[in-house]
Write a protein that holds these residues in place. Structure first.
Motif, short mmCIF file in Angstrom:
data_model
loop_
_atom_site.label_atom_id
_atom_site.label_comp_id
_atom_site.label_asym_id
_atom_site.label_seq_id
_atom_site.Cartn_x
_atom_site.Cartn_y
_atom_site.Cartn_z
N GLY A 281 -1.57 -1.34 -6.28
CA GLY A 281 -1.51 -1.28 -4.82
C GLY A 281 -2.72 -1.84 -4.10
O GLY A 281 -2.94 -1.52 -2.94
N ALA A 282 -3.50 -2.70 -4.78
CA ALA A 282 -4.67 -3.27 -4.13
C ALA A 282 -4.88 -4.71 -4.60
O ALA A 282 -4.46 -5.08 -5.69
CB ALA A 282 -5.92 -2.44 -4.43
N ASP B 224 0.86 -1.17 0.00
CA ASP B 224 0.00 0.00 0.00
C ASP B 224 0.91 1.23 0.00
O ASP B 224 1.49 1.58 1.02
CB ASP B 224 -0.87 -0.06 1.26
CG ASP B 224 -1.71 1.19 1.47
OD1 ASP B 224 -1.75 2.03 0.55
OD2 ASP B 224 -2.32 1.32 2.55
N ARG C 63 0.26 -4.98 3.38
CA ARG C 63 -1.02 -5.30 4.01
C ARG C 63 -1.47 -6.71 3.65
O ARG C 63 -1.43 -7.08 2.48
CB ARG C 63 -2.11 -4.35 3.48
CG ARG C 63 -1.76 -2.88 3.58
CD ARG C 63 -2.06 -2.36 4.95
NE ARG C 63 -2.15 -0.90 4.90
CZ ARG C 63 -2.55 -0.16 5.92
NH1 ARG C 63 -2.90 -0.75 7.06
NH2 ARG C 63 -2.59 1.13 5.82
#
Lengths: 371, 161
Positions: A217-218, A166, A173
């Motif tokens: 980023g996810a 992240d 994460r």
């Protein structure tokens, strides 16, 4: 090259030698980022300035982006062991990895990876019960790991797992989506070593071993939207604490089975269009529905030119894993091994056994306990 | 020589640090971002372009690389890959360092990549003491400090002095 301290050099003593081959720090950086992790760890001993260059986040990131994918394979036997295969040179060399397992009765299940870190579920079977709460984050390249324990009771077999970097929080994460009465999302942050839990009932799970794709980023999954009654691509927005949708390719039909993978940095979907023929689409510009483009097709098993057609049933389920630097695609076959599919000529180059291959890369990202 | 090259047969002269001049076809020179930028600005191709940091031996190698890559069509990636590995084969460390420095100065990314990778491949299994010599790095650790850094990654030193 900015961001790391200039290299201290002894000016007088080595001056004549320096003039022969003075390698500027920028080029030392270029050379060292192309080394395997094990060599880099040794070369921390060379000088304080090399140590500081090698430990800098910019070095770690640059090194990461130069890596070619490897596969983590779980090998048979007790205690559990893991082997690594280099996707660029897959046969026959398998490197056995040093396992962070101190307890041979623990049963390790690697789930997913991000930037060389592997999320491993630990099912302790002392009393025959299974725990859904114990995990290890493991970097096999630098042999660092961290045990993490989830404070929430999660249904292991009805959960989706993801690991992402992240950038807004500069943190790794762990994201676990599970469904028991409600759809809940447990999020772990490495930096603070802490968990949060969110509830977003608008979506239901679609459980798949390789369902997650980490891009932008996810972590992305295919989930069922309770509002529209359709299978949709969603990611969990860590800032807003809720799911958000990404538009699917327009050629996708409601009843197509859709899976996600990241190939060459693009979010991709692959769709079984019948008779195990697989079409692969890439979202060339993240978030832009118009940018979906068909990358290639994997023909149905009867039409594949491959070496394993006689040893694996034609119903074998193919999952896409990652892209090699040569533009070939690593595929897993019924989770029992992997092959290399070459989109240019439609051949499957090899078939090697091994359970649950998970793509990962060599990485310097540190994970030591208490960091 | 292919007709596409004859259509674009401007040449320029490069001068090495030791005074040797090289006549280079423009399409070959364009492999270098430095030269490309010079040609895009008002630098006349009639001028001699001095490269004071690059000796004649290294410049000849660099231009050999540029010519091969400029002339090869994009469909021949396999051929270029084997040219690249053959090109660096048996090259000593001094020549490789010169090549990296030249590729960096002339901004030839492909050459910088392969030469840096070749150096990395050559040093990866060498003891750190030897790598220290190769890069002329002053050891600024006290023996205790060095031992402490080594201890952190003891497993990586198995089989090394």
């Amino acid at each position: 090259m900015e961001g790391f301290p200039p290299q201290a050099r002894d000016n007088k003593k080595n001056k004549t030698r320096e003039q022969q081959h003075h390698i500027p720090d920028e080029l030392v950086f270029q050379i060292l980022t192309r080394l395997p992790v094990k060599s880099i760890l040794r070369f921390k001993c060379i000088s304080k300035s090399w140590l500081s260059m090698i430990s800098h986040p910019k070095f770690i990131q640059t090194h990461l982006h130069l890596q070619s994918p490897k596969l983590l394979l779980k090998t048979d036997g007790s205690p559990v062991s893991f082997a690594s295969i280099d996707s660029e040179n897959p046969n026959p060399y398998r490197k056995v990895l040093h396992c962070p397992c101190e307890d041979p009765s623990a049963y390790f299940q690697p789930l997913c990876s991000c930037d060389g870190l592997i999320l491993v579920h630990v099912r302790i079977e002392f009393d025959g019960t299974r725990s859904g709460k114990s995990f290890i984050l493991w970097n096999p390249s630098n042999r660092s790991h961290r045990r993490i324990s989830c404070p929430y009771e999660l249904p292991f077999f009805n959960s989706l797992y993801g690991l992402c970097y992240d950038s807004t929080a500069d943190d790794y994460r762990v994201v676990i989506v599970s469904h028991e009465k409600v759809t809940s999302v447990a999020v772990y942050g490495l930096r603070n070593n802490s968990w949060d839990i969110f509830v977003d009932n608008r979506y239901r799970l679609y459980v798949s071993e390789y369902g997650a794709a980490v891009v932008n980023g996810a972590v992305h999954w295919v989930m069922f939207s309770m509002e529209s009654g359709l299978w949709v691509i969603v990611y969990f927005d860590l800032v807003e604490g809720k799911f958000k949708e990404v538009p699917p390719p327009s050629s996708w039909k409601e009843d197509d089975v859709m899976n996600l993978v990241v190939l060459g940095g693009f979010l991709c979907v692959y769709i079984d269009v019948g008779e195990r023929q697989i079409e692969v689409y890439a979202m060339k510009e993240y978030g832009n529905k118009e940018s979906w483009a068909r990358l290639f097709v994997i023909p149905s098993p009867s039409e594949r030119k491959c070496s394993w057609v006689h040893t694996v049933p034609s119903s074998a389920y193919v999952m896409l894993l990652c892209l090699t630097k040569k533009g070939q695609v690593l595929i897993s076959i019924d989770t029992r091994g992997f092959g290399i599919y070459d989109p240019k000529d439609g051949t499957v180059l090899r078939y090697l056994g091994g359970w649950m291959p998970i793509p990962y890369v060599e990485s310097l990202v540190p994970l030591n306990e208490g960091v | 020589m292919a007709s596409s090259i004859e259509n674009n047969n401007e040449k320029l002269t490069l001068k090495s640090s030791d005074g040797e001049e090289f006549l280079v076809e423009k399409h070959v020179a364009l492999q270098s971002t430095l030269l490309q930028n010079m040609l895009d600005s008002d630098c006349s191709s009639a001028d001699v372009i001095p490269l004071p940091k690059i000796d004649a031996r290294t410049l000849a190698l660099v231009l050999g690389y540029c010519k091969k890559h400029a002339d090869a069509s994009s469909s021949k990636q396999g051929e270029l890959n084997s040219f690249d590995s053959e090109f660096l084969k048996d090259m000593d460390m001094g020549a490789l360092f010169n090549l990296v420095l030249a590729a960096n100065f002339m901004e030839i990314k492909g050459l910088l990549d392969i030469a840096a990778q070749k150096i990395a491949d050559t040093i990866k299994d060498k003891p750190h003491q030897e790598v220290r010599e190769i890069f002329h790095v002053e050891n600024d650790y006290t023996p205790e400090e060095e031992a402490a850094v080594r201890e952190e990654n003891r497993w990586a030193f198995e089989g090394f002095p």
